[in-house]
Design a protein around this motif. Structure first.
Motif, PDB file in Angstrom:
ATOM      1  N   ILE A 154      -3.405  -8.998  -6.547  1.00  0.00           N
ATOM      2  CA  ILE A 154      -3.925 -10.093  -7.693  1.00  0.00           C
ATOM      3  C   ILE A 154      -3.760  -9.254  -8.742  1.00  0.00           C
ATOM      4  CG2 ILE A 154      -5.019 -12.269  -6.371  1.00  0.00           C
ATOM      5  CD1 ILE A 154      -7.454 -11.098  -6.874  1.00  0.00           C
ATOM      6  N   THR A 155      -3.149  -8.283  -9.028  1.00  0.00           N
ATOM      7  CA  THR A 155      -2.925  -7.497 -10.021  1.00  0.00           C
ATOM      8  C   THR A 155      -3.148  -7.793 -11.212  1.00  0.00           C
ATOM      9  OG1 THR A 155      -2.939  -4.846  -8.229  1.00  0.00           O
ATOM     10  CG2 THR A 155      -2.403  -4.892 -11.538  1.00  0.00           C
ATOM     11  N   GLU A 156      -1.631  -8.676 -11.204  1.00  0.00           N
ATOM     12  CA  GLU A 156      -0.696  -9.055 -12.315  1.00  0.00           C
ATOM     13  C   GLU A 156      -1.940 -10.407 -12.956  1.00  0.00           C
ATOM     14  OE1 GLU A 156       1.478  -8.615 -14.322  1.00  0.00           O
ATOM     15  OE2 GLU A 156       1.599  -7.192 -13.545  1.00  0.00           O
ATOM     16  N   ARG A 157      -2.217 -11.381 -12.286  1.00  0.00           N
ATOM     17  CA  ARG A 157      -3.356 -12.018 -12.068  1.00  0.00           C
ATOM     18  C   ARG A 157      -4.782 -11.810 -12.781  1.00  0.00           C
ATOM     19  NH1 ARG A 157      -6.633 -15.278  -8.296  1.00  0.00           N
ATOM     20  NH2 ARG A 157      -8.338 -13.800  -8.605  1.00  0.00           N
ATOM     21  N   LYS A 158      -5.352 -10.653 -12.319  1.00  0.00           N
ATOM     22  CA  LYS A 158      -6.577 -10.486 -13.393  1.00  0.00           C
ATOM     23  C   LYS A 158      -6.136  -9.734 -15.180  1.00  0.00           C
ATOM     24  CE  LYS A 158     -10.426 -10.292  -9.989  1.00  0.00           C
ATOM     25  NZ  LYS A 158     -11.363 -10.087 -11.185  1.00  0.00           N
ATOM     26  N   LEU A 159      -4.690  -8.928 -14.660  1.00  0.00           N
ATOM     27  CA  LEU A 159      -4.250  -8.387 -16.386  1.00  0.00           C
ATOM     28  C   LEU A 159      -4.213  -9.708 -17.415  1.00  0.00           C
ATOM     29  CD1 LEU A 159      -1.555  -5.529 -14.976  1.00  0.00           C
ATOM     30  CD2 LEU A 159      -4.341  -5.166 -16.683  1.00  0.00           C
ATOM     31  N   ALA A 160      -3.796 -10.939 -16.948  1.00  0.00           N
ATOM     32  CA  ALA A 160      -3.652 -12.387 -17.548  1.00  0.00           C
ATOM     33  C   ALA A 160      -5.349 -12.348 -17.814  1.00  0.00           C
ATOM     34  CB  ALA A 160      -2.531 -13.301 -16.835  1.00  0.00           C
ATOM     35  N   GLN A 161      -6.134 -12.707 -16.887  1.00  0.00           N
ATOM     36  CA  GLN A 161      -7.466 -13.547 -16.749  1.00  0.00           C
ATOM     37  C   GLN A 161      -7.997 -12.171 -18.239  1.00  0.00           C
ATOM     38  OE1 GLN A 161      -9.414 -13.017 -13.145  1.00  0.00           O
ATOM     39  NE2 GLN A 161      -8.513 -15.509 -12.661  1.00  0.00           N
ATOM     40  N   GLU A 162      -7.785 -10.431 -18.064  1.00  0.00           N
ATOM     41  CA  GLU A 162      -8.271  -9.992 -19.535  1.00  0.00           C
ATOM     42  C   GLU A 162      -7.769  -9.739 -20.457  1.00  0.00           C
ATOM     43  OE1 GLU A 162     -10.636  -6.940 -21.070  1.00  0.00           O
ATOM     44  OE2 GLU A 162     -11.104  -8.290 -18.899  1.00  0.00           O
ATOM     45  N   ARG A 163      -6.344  -9.768 -20.528  1.00  0.00           N
ATOM     46  CA  ARG A 163      -5.913 -10.596 -21.647  1.00  0.00           C
ATOM     47  C   ARG A 163      -6.636 -11.596 -22.474  1.00  0.00           C
ATOM     48  NH1 ARG A 163      -1.342  -8.219 -19.027  1.00  0.00           N
ATOM     49  NH2 ARG A 163      -0.478 -10.412 -18.462  1.00  0.00           N
ATOM     50  N   LEU A 164      -7.257 -12.857 -20.999  1.00  0.00           N
ATOM     51  CA  LEU A 164      -7.278 -13.906 -21.858  1.00  0.00           C
ATOM     52  C   LEU A 164      -8.718 -13.779 -22.303  1.00  0.00           C
ATOM     53  CD1 LEU A 164      -6.874 -16.960 -22.614  1.00  0.00           C
ATOM     54  CD2 LEU A 164      -7.757 -17.425 -20.012  1.00  0.00           C
ATOM     55  N   ASP A 214      -0.237   6.583  -2.791  1.00  0.00           N
ATOM     56  CA  ASP A 214       0.646   7.078  -4.611  1.00  0.00           C
ATOM     57  C   ASP A 214      -0.937   7.589  -5.383  1.00  0.00           C
ATOM     58  OD1 ASP A 214      -0.021   4.736  -5.802  1.00  0.00           O
ATOM     59  OD2 ASP A 214       2.544   4.822  -6.243  1.00  0.00           O
ATOM     60  N   GLY A 215      -1.915   7.366  -5.033  1.00  0.00           N
ATOM     61  CA  GLY A 215      -3.286   6.865  -5.767  1.00  0.00           C
ATOM     62  C   GLY A 215      -3.589   6.581  -6.596  1.00  0.00           C
ATOM     63  N   ASN A 216      -3.046   5.292  -7.190  1.00  0.00           N
ATOM     64  CA  ASN A 216      -2.921   4.058  -7.923  1.00  0.00           C
ATOM     65  C   ASN A 216      -4.007   2.741  -6.821  1.00  0.00           C
ATOM     66  OD1 ASN A 216      -1.748   4.990  -9.674  1.00  0.00           O
ATOM     67  ND2 ASN A 216       0.397   4.424  -9.011  1.00  0.00           N
ATOM     68  N   LEU A 217      -4.514   2.627  -8.189  1.00  0.00           N
ATOM     69  CA  LEU A 217      -5.548   1.175  -7.927  1.00  0.00           C
ATOM     70  C   LEU A 217      -4.624  -0.702  -8.418  1.00  0.00           C
ATOM     71  CD1 LEU A 217      -8.621   3.066  -9.226  1.00  0.00           C
ATOM     72  CD2 LEU A 217      -7.501   2.896  -6.953  1.00  0.00           C
ATOM     73  N   LEU A 218      -5.023  -1.201  -7.134  1.00  0.00           N
ATOM     74  CA  LEU A 218      -4.351  -2.484  -7.088  1.00  0.00           C
ATOM     75  C   LEU A 218      -5.779  -3.560  -7.255  1.00  0.00           C
ATOM     76  CD1 LEU A 218      -2.024  -3.390  -4.849  1.00  0.00           C
ATOM     77  CD2 LEU A 218      -3.232  -0.863  -4.258  1.00  0.00           C
ATOM     78  N   TYR A 276       1.018  -1.003   0.531  1.00  0.00           N
ATOM     79  CA  TYR A 276       0.145  -0.268   0.127  1.00  0.00           C
ATOM     80  C   TYR A 276       0.741   1.080   0.272  1.00  0.00           C
ATOM     81  CZ  TYR A 276      -4.099  -3.199   1.059  1.00  0.00           C
ATOM     82  OH  TYR A 276      -5.115  -4.478   1.113  1.00  0.00           O
ATOM     83  N   GLY A 277       2.244   1.235   0.404  1.00  0.00           N
ATOM     84  CA  GLY A 277       3.378   2.268  -0.140  1.00  0.00           C
ATOM     85  C   GLY A 277       3.408   3.470   1.527  1.00  0.00           C
ATOM     86  N   TYR A 278       2.426   2.835   2.721  1.00  0.00           N
ATOM     87  CA  TYR A 278       1.628   3.780   4.136  1.00  0.00           C
ATOM     88  C   TYR A 278       2.981   2.550   5.001  1.00  0.00           C
ATOM     89  CZ  TYR A 278      -2.315   5.770   2.631  1.00  0.00           C
ATOM     90  OH  TYR A 278      -3.422   6.987   1.575  1.00  0.00           O
TER      91      TYR A 278
END
Length: 297
Positions: free
Chosen positions: A133-143, A103-107, A55-57
């Motif tokens: 699980i951001t990378e997993r979600k991105l992979a699922q979206e690409r698929l 930093d305001g980015n969503l994950l 989270y960056g905090y």
């Protein structure tokens, strides 16, 4: 002998017992996952190194703050529901949601939340394990996009195979291309040469009516359009208004008044089996950075 052995084991375990909390604390601190505890008001009580990385905090910044500081505005209503379930003594497992970094980015995260109980068994708070699980979600979206593209291409192939009207075939291809690359509008221009070697004829539009181009001349072999009509490869620009090739040809300098609000730009040459460039497919979107490298394949 047996009695002495039992007493010896009891003494040994008694000596080890105070080490257990320290051992558990070390495990929590070394975990790659974010491990957080909070009270029943949603106030953060503990914050491990994994939470700092995720989270960056820092712990000093997070402890004592409401856990809702990690939630985007449209997710604030999740916390009361989570606390209500924890208050009933229920565990929440693998709950997928979105959280916001410092930093305001969503994950994307997967949460497991368990009740914390006192010595009398009463629920006094919750421990939360959060995994990125951001990378997993991105992979699922690409698929998902790959399957959607294949499905649309199959539909195009069926339509082209049964349609004899060339104009309808070109429209089908333009519409499908606009959907596949996620453009807001698309167009196909035939590569028609005039005496000035630079006139192209609009054939189809997708996403906007033809009236949108009624007051504009056909494109010419400018530094922006020329490569597409010459078959020199895919042209993909994240923000066409910042590209040095844009708006340098008279009579227009910059985006003409009334023109479609193009920022993201993608152009693909259409080549016949004989190798002749018969035209170009052009796609636009009013937002920047819409088209990926995959879009032009």
């Amino acid at each position: 002998v047996f009695g002495a052995a039992k007493i010896g084991r009891a003494i040994t375990e008694h000596k080890r017992a105070p080490e257990l909390p320290e051992h558990l604390a070390a495990i929590v601190e070394c975990s790659d996952d974010a491990i957080i505890s909070k009270d029943l008001n949603g106030v953060i009580l503990s914050w491990n190194a994994g939470a700092e990385r995720l989270y960056g905090y820092t712990a000093a910044e997070a402890i004592g703050q409401p856990v809702t500081m990690l939630m985007p505005p449209d997710r604030q209503d999740e916390e009361p529901a989570i606390l209500e379930q924890i208050g009933r003594g229920e565990q929440i497992q693998h709950y997928e949601t979105i959280r916001r970094r410092k930093d305001g980015n969503l994950l994307d995260v997967s949460l497991t939340v368990s009740p914390l109980r006192d010595s009398h068994g009463r629920v006094i708070g919750a421990s939360k394990i959060a995994r990125d699980i951001t990378e997993r979600k991105l992979a699922q979206e690409r698929l998902r996009q790959e399957f959607a593209t294949i499905e649309q291409l199959n539909e195009v192939a069926k339509a082209v195979a049964t349609e004899l009207d060339l104009a309808k075939v070109v429209q089908i291809i333009t519409d499908a291309g606009t959907r596949i690359v996620r453009a807001q509008f698309g167009a196909f221009f035939y590569n028609v040469r005039d005496e000035n070697d630079g006139s192209y004829m609009l054939s189809t539009l997708s996403g906007v009516p033809k009236e949108a181009f009624a007051n504009f001349p056909m494109p010419r072999a400018t530094s922006l359009f020329g490569p597409t009509f010459r078959g020199e490869g895919v042209v993909r620009i994240d923000d066409v208004r910042k590209d040095p090739r844009f708006g340098k040809n008279p009579p227009y300098h910059g985006m003409p008044p009334g023109h479609l609000p193009v920022r993201s730009y993608l152009a693909v040459s259409v080549v016949s089996r004989s190798g002749e460039v018969v035209g170009g497919l052009f796609f636009g979107h009013p937002e920047t950075d819409v088209f990926s490298e995959r879009s032009g394949r």
